[in-house]
Write an enzyme that holds these catalytic residues in place. Structure first.
Site, PDB file in Angstrom:
ATOM      1  N   LYS A  58       0.819  -1.088  -0.017  1.00 43.19           N
ATOM      2  CA  LYS A  58      -0.228   0.103  -0.043  1.00 43.19           C
ATOM      3  C   LYS A  58       0.774   1.126  -0.121  1.00 43.19           C
ATOM      4  O   LYS A  58       0.327   2.172   0.027  1.00 43.19           O
ATOM      5  CB  LYS A  58      -0.879   0.042   1.344  1.00 43.19           C
ATOM      6  CG  LYS A  58      -2.032  -0.939   1.070  1.00 43.19           C
ATOM      7  CD  LYS A  58      -2.948  -1.037   2.237  1.00 43.19           C
ATOM      8  CE  LYS A  58      -2.415  -1.097   3.840  1.00 43.19           C
ATOM      9  NZ  LYS A  58      -3.441  -1.101   4.744  1.00 43.19           N
ATOM     10  N   LYS A  94       2.860   2.301   2.467  1.00 43.25           N
ATOM     11  CA  LYS A  94       2.857   2.810   4.009  1.00 43.25           C
ATOM     12  C   LYS A  94       3.883   2.179   4.660  1.00 43.25           C
ATOM     13  O   LYS A  94       4.262   1.110   4.680  1.00 43.25           O
ATOM     14  CB  LYS A  94       1.289   2.368   4.473  1.00 43.25           C
ATOM     15  CG  LYS A  94       0.368   3.063   4.086  1.00 43.25           C
ATOM     16  CD  LYS A  94      -1.147   2.698   4.799  1.00 43.25           C
ATOM     17  CE  LYS A  94      -2.191   3.606   4.613  1.00 43.25           C
ATOM     18  NZ  LYS A  94      -3.303   3.334   5.576  1.00 43.25           N
TER      19      LYS A  94
END
Length: 166
Positions: free
Chosen positions: A56, A58
């Site tokens: 993602k 992140k």
């Protein structure tokens, strides 16, 4: 394999499922979990693994194991599972006999297709807590670091000048 104790605890209960990274736990996370639990009887929380966070884009401050321990300690949460991919939601809904999938309202409509996984599945998008997010916290913390570094550089320059004048 699902813990038999958890399976027994979920029988004849309205099961809620939600997901998140839950890094730098804040009041927005707590309110989301509190409101999700209020929708039913048994709250299952999927915590994003470090590997899935990488997919993602992140980067978490706390590891998956630490974030899992933190979420497990919250009284609204009955069970924590790893979130390993975008595609596992349908399987989790079936496996945990979920009645309500809860997501943040920034995802509104994006998971409506999951309503076909189970006849009685409701999908609820809860509003976020205004003016609070992990991203905002990380930004604020990084600004503090930058300001402190600037202050330290100024102090060092003053000390160097004082030493030059000796």
């Amino acid at each position: 394999m699902e813990n038999l104790n958890n399976k027994h605890k979920k029988e004849n209960k309205k099961v809620i499922l939600t997901y998140g990274t839950f890094d730098l736990l804040h009041i927005g996370h707590i309110k989301l979990l509190q409101r999700a639990k209020a929708l039913g009887d048994y709250l299952v929380v999927g915590v994003s693994t470090d590997e899935f966070n990488n997919v993602k884009g992140k980067k978490s401050v706390y590891s998956f194991a630490e974030r899992t321990d933190i979420i497990k300690s919250i009284s609204y949460v009955d069970e924590v599972i790893p979130e390993k991919s975008w595609d596992q939601k349908a399987e989790d809904i079936r496996k945990h006999n979920v009645n309500i999938l809860v997501m943040g309202d920034d995802w509104t409509g994006k998971f409506d297709f999951l309503s076909t996984v189970k006849n009685d599945l409701q999908i609820v998008y809860l509003s976020r807590t205004q003016d609070i997010s992990t991203t905002n916290l990380k930004t604020a913390i990084s600004k503090i670091k930058v300001e402190k570094i600037a202050e330290l550089k100024t102090a060092i320059q003053r000390i160097e000048k004082m030493l030059d004048n000796l």
